[in-house]
Scaffold this motif. Sequence first.
Motif, PDB file in Angstrom:
ATOM      1  N   THR A   1       0.814  -1.223   0.000  1.00 18.15           N
ATOM      2  CA  THR A   1       0.000   0.000   0.000  1.00 18.15           C
ATOM      3  C   THR A   1       0.847   1.273   0.000  1.00 18.15           C
ATOM      4  OG1 THR A   1      -1.767  -1.204   1.107  1.00 18.15           O
ATOM      5  CG2 THR A   1      -1.836   1.201   1.257  1.00 18.15           C
ATOM      6  N   LEU A   2       1.970   1.264   0.745  1.00 15.39           N
ATOM      7  CA  LEU A   2       2.800   2.475   0.828  1.00 15.39           C
ATOM      8  C   LEU A   2       3.529   2.763  -0.487  1.00 15.39           C
ATOM      9  CD1 LEU A   2       4.329   1.837   4.385  1.00 15.39           C
ATOM     10  CD2 LEU A   2       2.316   3.204   3.820  1.00 15.39           C
ATOM     11  N   SER A   3       3.445   1.844  -1.450  1.00 13.24           N
ATOM     12  CA  SER A   3       4.067   2.090  -2.760  1.00 13.24           C
ATOM     13  C   SER A   3       3.198   2.998  -3.629  1.00 13.24           C
ATOM     14  CB  SER A   3       4.338   0.773  -3.489  1.00 13.24           C
ATOM     15  OG  SER A   3       3.114   0.174  -3.886  1.00 13.24           O
ATOM     16  N   SER A   4       2.108   3.520  -3.069  1.00 16.18           N
ATOM     17  CA  SER A   4       1.201   4.336  -3.885  1.00 16.18           C
ATOM     18  C   SER A   4       1.760   5.728  -4.177  1.00 16.18           C
ATOM     19  CB  SER A   4      -0.184   4.443  -3.232  1.00 16.18           C
ATOM     20  OG  SER A   4      -0.122   5.209  -2.048  1.00 16.18           O
ATOM     21  N   ASP A   5       3.023   6.002  -3.728  1.00 14.75           N
ATOM     22  CA  ASP A   5       3.643   7.254  -4.211  1.00 14.75           C
ATOM     23  C   ASP A   5       4.429   7.021  -5.514  1.00 14.75           C
ATOM     24  OD1 ASP A   5       5.662   5.825  -3.024  1.00 14.75           O
ATOM     25  OD2 ASP A   5       6.162   7.354  -1.520  1.00 14.75           O
ATOM     26  N   MET A   6       4.489   5.759  -5.974  1.00 11.49           N
ATOM     27  CA  MET A   6       5.094   5.495  -7.286  1.00 11.49           C
ATOM     28  C   MET A   6       4.034   5.714  -8.368  1.00 11.49           C
ATOM     29  SD  MET A   6       6.980   2.007  -6.109  1.00 11.49           S
ATOM     30  CE  MET A   6       7.269   1.273  -7.708  1.00 11.49           C
ATOM     31  N   PRO A   7       4.388   6.372  -9.481  1.00 10.90           N
ATOM     32  CA  PRO A   7       3.380   6.600 -10.521  1.00 10.90           C
ATOM     33  C   PRO A   7       2.959   5.285 -11.194  1.00 10.90           C
ATOM     34  CG  PRO A   7       5.548   7.270 -11.306  1.00 10.90           C
ATOM     35  CD  PRO A   7       5.716   6.908  -9.857  1.00 10.90           C
ATOM     36  N   ALA A   8       1.702   5.242 -11.614  1.00 11.76           N
ATOM     37  CA  ALA A   8       1.198   4.047 -12.305  1.00 11.76           C
ATOM     38  C   ALA A   8       2.003   3.777 -13.565  1.00 11.76           C
ATOM     39  CB  ALA A   8      -0.279   4.229 -12.648  1.00 11.76           C
ATOM     40  N   SER A   9       2.514   4.850 -14.174  1.00 12.80           N
ATOM     41  CA  SER A   9       3.250   4.699 -15.437  1.00 12.80           C
ATOM     42  C   SER A   9       4.535   3.894 -15.268  1.00 12.80           C
ATOM     43  CB  SER A   9       3.568   6.080 -16.009  1.00 12.80           C
ATOM     44  OG  SER A   9       4.344   6.816 -15.063  1.00 12.80           O
ATOM     45  N   SER A  10       5.019   3.746 -14.022  1.00  7.46           N
ATOM     46  CA  SER A  10       6.229   2.964 -13.790  1.00  7.46           C
ATOM     47  C   SER A  10       5.969   1.467 -14.007  1.00  7.46           C
ATOM     48  CB  SER A  10       6.746   3.199 -12.369  1.00  7.46           C
ATOM     49  OG  SER A  10       5.833   2.636 -11.433  1.00  7.46           O
ATOM     50  N   GLY A  11       4.702   1.090 -14.005  1.00  9.24           N
ATOM     51  CA  GLY A  11       4.358  -0.332 -14.171  1.00  9.24           C
ATOM     52  C   GLY A  11       4.594  -1.147 -12.914  1.00  9.24           C
ATOM     53  N   LYS A  12       5.007  -0.501 -11.835  1.00  5.60           N
ATOM     54  CA  LYS A  12       5.265  -1.196 -10.560  1.00  5.60           C
ATOM     55  C   LYS A  12       4.456  -0.514  -9.461  1.00  5.60           C
ATOM     56  CE  LYS A  12       8.456  -3.840 -12.350  1.00  5.60           C
ATOM     57  NZ  LYS A  12       8.199  -5.266 -12.549  1.00  5.60           N
ATOM     58  N   GLY A  13       4.116  -1.280  -8.434  1.00  7.91           N
ATOM     59  CA  GLY A  13       3.491  -0.692  -7.254  1.00  7.91           C
ATOM     60  C   GLY A  13       1.965  -0.680  -7.285  1.00  7.91           C
ATOM     61  N   ALA A  14       1.401  -0.149  -6.192  1.00 12.99           N
ATOM     62  CA  ALA A  14      -0.050  -0.211  -5.958  1.00 12.99           C
ATOM     63  C   ALA A  14      -0.849   0.563  -7.002  1.00 12.99           C
ATOM     64  CB  ALA A  14      -0.366   0.315  -4.558  1.00 12.99           C
ATOM     65  N   ASN A  15      -0.338   1.727  -7.442  1.00 17.71           N
ATOM     66  CA  ASN A  15      -1.107   2.514  -8.425  1.00 17.71           C
ATOM     67  C   ASN A  15      -1.230   1.786  -9.756  1.00 17.71           C
ATOM     68  OD1 ASN A  15      -1.639   4.737  -6.807  1.00 17.71           O
ATOM     69  ND2 ASN A  15       0.318   5.706  -7.311  1.00 17.71           N
ATOM     70  N   ALA A  16      -0.113   1.185 -10.189  1.00 16.26           N
ATOM     71  CA  ALA A  16      -0.141   0.458 -11.461  1.00 16.26           C
ATOM     72  C   ALA A  16      -1.121  -0.715 -11.356  1.00 16.26           C
ATOM     73  CB  ALA A  16       1.259  -0.040 -11.811  1.00 16.26           C
ATOM     74  N   ALA A  17      -1.109  -1.389 -10.189  1.00 16.43           N
ATOM     75  CA  ALA A  17      -2.034  -2.518  -9.993  1.00 16.43           C
ATOM     76  C   ALA A  17      -3.484  -2.032 -10.024  1.00 16.43           C
ATOM     77  CB  ALA A  17      -1.728  -3.219  -8.669  1.00 16.43           C
TER      78      ALA A  17
END
Length: 463
Positions: free
Chosen positions: A68-84
């Motif tokens: 959950t704390l990975s949600s400061d990574m942009p979705a465009s990175s393809g990694k982390g909660a936002n991308a998921a």
Amino acid sequence: MPIAKIMLDGIAVLMLTAIFAVALFSQDQSGVAAGTSDPQIAAALRDVSPQRIEQTIEKLVSFGTRQTLSSDMPASSGKGANAAAAWLQSEFERYSKECGGCLEVKTDEFIQEPAPRVPKPTKITNVYAVLRGTDPANAGRIILVSGHYDSRNSDANNATDPAPGANDDGSGTVVSLECARVLSKHRFPATIIFLTVAGEEQGLNGSAHFAKMAKAQNWNIEAVLNNDIVGGDRTPGQDAHVVRVFSEGIPATADEKQLKTIRALGGENDGPSRQLARYIASVGKEYFSPATFQPLMVFRRDRYLRGGDHFSFNEQGFAAVRLTEFRENYNHQHQNVRTENGIEYGDLPKFVDYDYIANVARLNTATLASLASAPAPPANVRLLTKELQNDSTLVWEPSPGGLATGYEVLWRDTSAPDWQHAKDVGNVTKATMPLSKDNVVFAVQAVDAKGHRSLTVMPMPER
Ligand SMILES: [Zn+2]
């Protein structure tokens, strides 16, 4: 009668019995029993695909971490909660496109303020799809399935290193998705919501926000199926024929007065979540042969000192249960991916059983579809206690929404775990049973013309 004739009759009976048994228990490859009562539901069950489940889990794992704390990574990175989250949304939208826009795809996004496992304000996104009921008088009734898409490794607050979360809880996430995919091809009078939440590993934050929203907006959620760790870990000792269903007995929201009544009646085993667990058990009997796959009721709200997203719904007064594989392997949960002394740690796809997840998805599909097809439960069910007598008279108000064509009174010994008897009492709102209320537990359920049954309701005493 000549002996030959008797033998012929005997053979005929044997053959008929054999044909009947085959009809009841013959299996197609999906493990679903043939001859099930609702052909629409049986078709949806056959549509569940282990291959698709595998692809979805591989996709979820490809985000590296969904912590959950990975949600400061942009979705465009393809990694982390936002991308998921973005991918989950696109997947629900894809199903919706295939059904002519039948799903409303939504997000519930909010900032979680600092909490024990949330060191700084953190964005949490729940993603869900709504299959709106087709009957205006029943569309306000909601049946919900949920899984958490966030994952973690050995360190609860590590947001960068791999946390594949194939089983915990890629498996529950894929159940919500697969139910949405197969049920979006069908229509039901009541509404079904397919939910995927984040923040579970940080403190049930996503589900707590969603459940509070539902309560604040007066949503009529009849049932919540929380699937968490339903991957069927392949370690020896696993029983791939069983999924555990955990349910609270006494509602988390019961106040002092209600607790007093529960104690007086011996109602500790009959809260709404326990009734839901029994409903799932009955769906298991209806749609699976006993040798293939069955739910196992565990009369406990969750495993010892552990919890899950169904708590969030219980705490807002909703009936909610947890489904979990029979035997967990703790080396494959909440662990950094590594090998130590020849032991493999980490929640990797190779440890999960896609055929097992498919059966869990089928059980969820059958339960969601059965409840969304069924009438609402009867309202205000009471047992009349004014006069001391050995018969028992139950009264209730009609099932709201107009789908009910009759009612069944169920009962069991007070020491029995599940219903032992059911009597069709017709389309009435009062029934007298030749049994003492002191010796059994009663419940009433509504039934429609096609045999869809509502959740069961335990009567309250009326003087
Ligand atoms: Zn979990």
